[in-house]
Design a protein around this motif. Sequence first.
Motif, PDB file in Angstrom:
ATOM      1  N   HIS A 147     -74.723  24.795   0.241  1.00  0.00           N
ATOM      2  CA  HIS A 147     -75.923  24.471  -0.505  1.00  0.00           C
ATOM      3  C   HIS A 147     -75.781  24.800  -1.994  1.00  0.00           C
ATOM      4  N   THR A 148     -74.840  25.684  -2.336  1.00  0.00           N
ATOM      5  CA  THR A 148     -74.638  26.043  -3.750  1.00  0.00           C
ATOM      6  C   THR A 148     -73.604  25.159  -4.415  1.00  0.00           C
ATOM      7  N   GLY A 149     -72.803  24.436  -3.595  1.00  0.00           N
ATOM      8  CA  GLY A 149     -71.756  23.589  -4.165  1.00  0.00           C
ATOM      9  C   GLY A 149     -70.522  24.350  -4.569  1.00  0.00           C
ATOM     10  N   GLU A 150     -70.406  25.592  -4.189  1.00  0.00           N
ATOM     11  CA  GLU A 150     -69.242  26.399  -4.558  1.00  0.00           C
ATOM     12  C   GLU A 150     -68.118  26.241  -3.527  1.00  0.00           C
ATOM     13  N   ILE A 151     -66.889  26.280  -4.007  1.00  0.00           N
ATOM     14  CA  ILE A 151     -65.692  26.218  -3.158  1.00  0.00           C
ATOM     15  C   ILE A 151     -65.041  27.589  -3.158  1.00  0.00           C
ATOM     16  N   HIS A 152     -64.679  28.047  -1.963  1.00  0.00           N
ATOM     17  CA  HIS A 152     -64.059  29.370  -1.836  1.00  0.00           C
ATOM     18  C   HIS A 152     -62.622  29.219  -1.332  1.00  0.00           C
ATOM     19  N   VAL A 153     -61.747  30.050  -1.840  1.00  0.00           N
ATOM     20  CA  VAL A 153     -60.328  30.016  -1.443  1.00  0.00           C
ATOM     21  C   VAL A 153     -59.918  31.385  -0.908  1.00  0.00           C
ATOM     22  N   LYS A 154     -58.807  31.369  -0.129  1.00  0.00           N
ATOM     23  CA  LYS A 154     -58.300  32.613   0.461  1.00  0.00           C
ATOM     24  C   LYS A 154     -57.246  33.237  -0.435  1.00  0.00           C
TER      25      LYS A 154
END
Length: 629
Positions: A455-462
Amino acid sequence: MTSLHSSFLKISPRISVLPLIHGSGDYAIEVRRVMLNNEFDCLAVPLPPSFQANVERGISFLPSITAVLQEEPPISGSAPWEEDDEEEEDDIQRVCSYVPIDPCQGVIAALRLAMMEHIDRHFIDLETQRFESISASLPDPYALKKVPIEKFSAAVLPALNKLPEGQPLDRCKMMAHRLRELEKKYKSILLVCSLLDWPWIHDAYIEQMPLEVEDEEVNETNIYTADSETLLFLLGELPYITGLYEAARSELNDDENLSVDGIKELALTARDRYRMELKSRGRKITPKVLSVYFRYIRNLSLIERRMTPDLYTLVKAAQQVAGDQFAIQIAETAREYPFVHLLPFDKISFGIEQAQLPNGTMFELSNRLPGNPISWRNCELAPKPPKPKQDEWEMRWDPFKQCSWPPEDVAIEKFRTSVKDHALSLLGVDLARTEKFTTSMKDGLDLRETLRNWHTGEIHVKVLPPSRGRLDCVIMLFDSPADPRDYPYRLTWHAEHQDESTLAFFATDHRKEMVGPGIGMATYGGALFLFPPRPVSDIWNDLQFDFVDTLEERLLVAACHYSEESHIALLSEAPPGIGWRRLAKRYQKKLIHVPLGRFSQETIQQLRMFHVLNGQEIRSYAAHYIRKA
């Protein structure tokens, strides 16, 4: 009979023919079906009259297996005028023709049923001093399960070669002549003969070919008990399958599909014996493994243009799927015959087209009821040595000389490295983190966190940081909790070179399973590996470790004492309990658990089995004796 049988498989209105392939259980069942569904007052078989008395006597002893032999004139390499020379006696080759009293032989099955039903029996073949056996490759009789015998015979007929001139054709003329004589006395005659002879007997009867030879003077026949260890060379079907046919007959069970169901029964029996012999050391023969085994058998059989497998196919498939030990169990089970009784006859041992009497006399053999040609092939298996030999090797064991088998050292060291690498990867899992994507994908997209923040449009990576620390100690517990009575062999082995670990282990007694002179086999219950290698005292006799009770705890305490790193890899079925973790914490160590289920069970079972050699000189010939499950 069916109308097709009465028209196609009849020589005359009074003579019906049942052409068969000798040595087939499927044809023996077909013979029984035809004789029980029709009324005959005479049975004619393709054997000489001189065999009748002893063949019928042998049939009366079924299910015990016998053989009727008739000695032929000896074959000598000397000239006729030199036959009396004593120096040439050893060159004389003794030859016999024989009839196997095999319940899966169609002719024997017909005679057996005729004797029970009190049907007259006549042996109508030509008496010959030297019998010429004729055989040919014919279709698999299993097709009779779906195809009527009339259609099967009609399909094979165009592919049959004409019999050669001489004895084979003379025999057919004699049988046709004797059938004409029997026809004057009986109203319904059944001729059971080979599929190869049937067309030529029919032609000789219809054309009334004149006899060109007469019966020759022959020796008397003798009946012998077949050695149960060599029935594989005598019977048409595998001895185990033949035993199933006889068991079904005595218990009135269904035997229509035993040619295939018997193979399944054989595999299950061999699996049970395999488990009983090897226990936890053997591979797990699961239903999935058996399914692969049967598919492999089917494919190998189809490649050889067969519908049912032979012994070579069964053993080779078992060797490829489950190893030598299971293949040996298949071979040993296949040659077992359960109905062995004491008979009032001399025992004879059979081989490949030869036989040996108890006095050592050897004979070349010619089968009067030959089936499909048999091709003998080699399959290299290392059988288990006999018990007296094992006892002798155990008595010669020198307790002051022991070493390992280098190929097994290499295998277990590779596995230790694999376990260590797996533990290091687990060590870094706790340090993994997730961060927002900025300029680099780092160690890949963290899909779970990205969806959570969709919902925030953020992409998370490891972010997976490199593992910190090293491992110099690996503990492997294959059987936990371990019974000390099962693992009396406890030892600490020092490395022979820098590529080996210092090893401490508990295992089964290698002297209880000797596989060769100076070679014993044991099974790991648990082991401790220290790499790089270092000198340590024998942990099993070190008094400082006596405060623990179990074998596993002693390995654990020794690992904590001698390890120079803060983490120890532990391979086991279940994760370590709180007691073991407290022991490790006492030495300021942490245990990294690697589940045993992450590795192939077949690989684990192979690695658990290792060999102890009675000195380094044994390594020169150990490969000849060492075998795996």
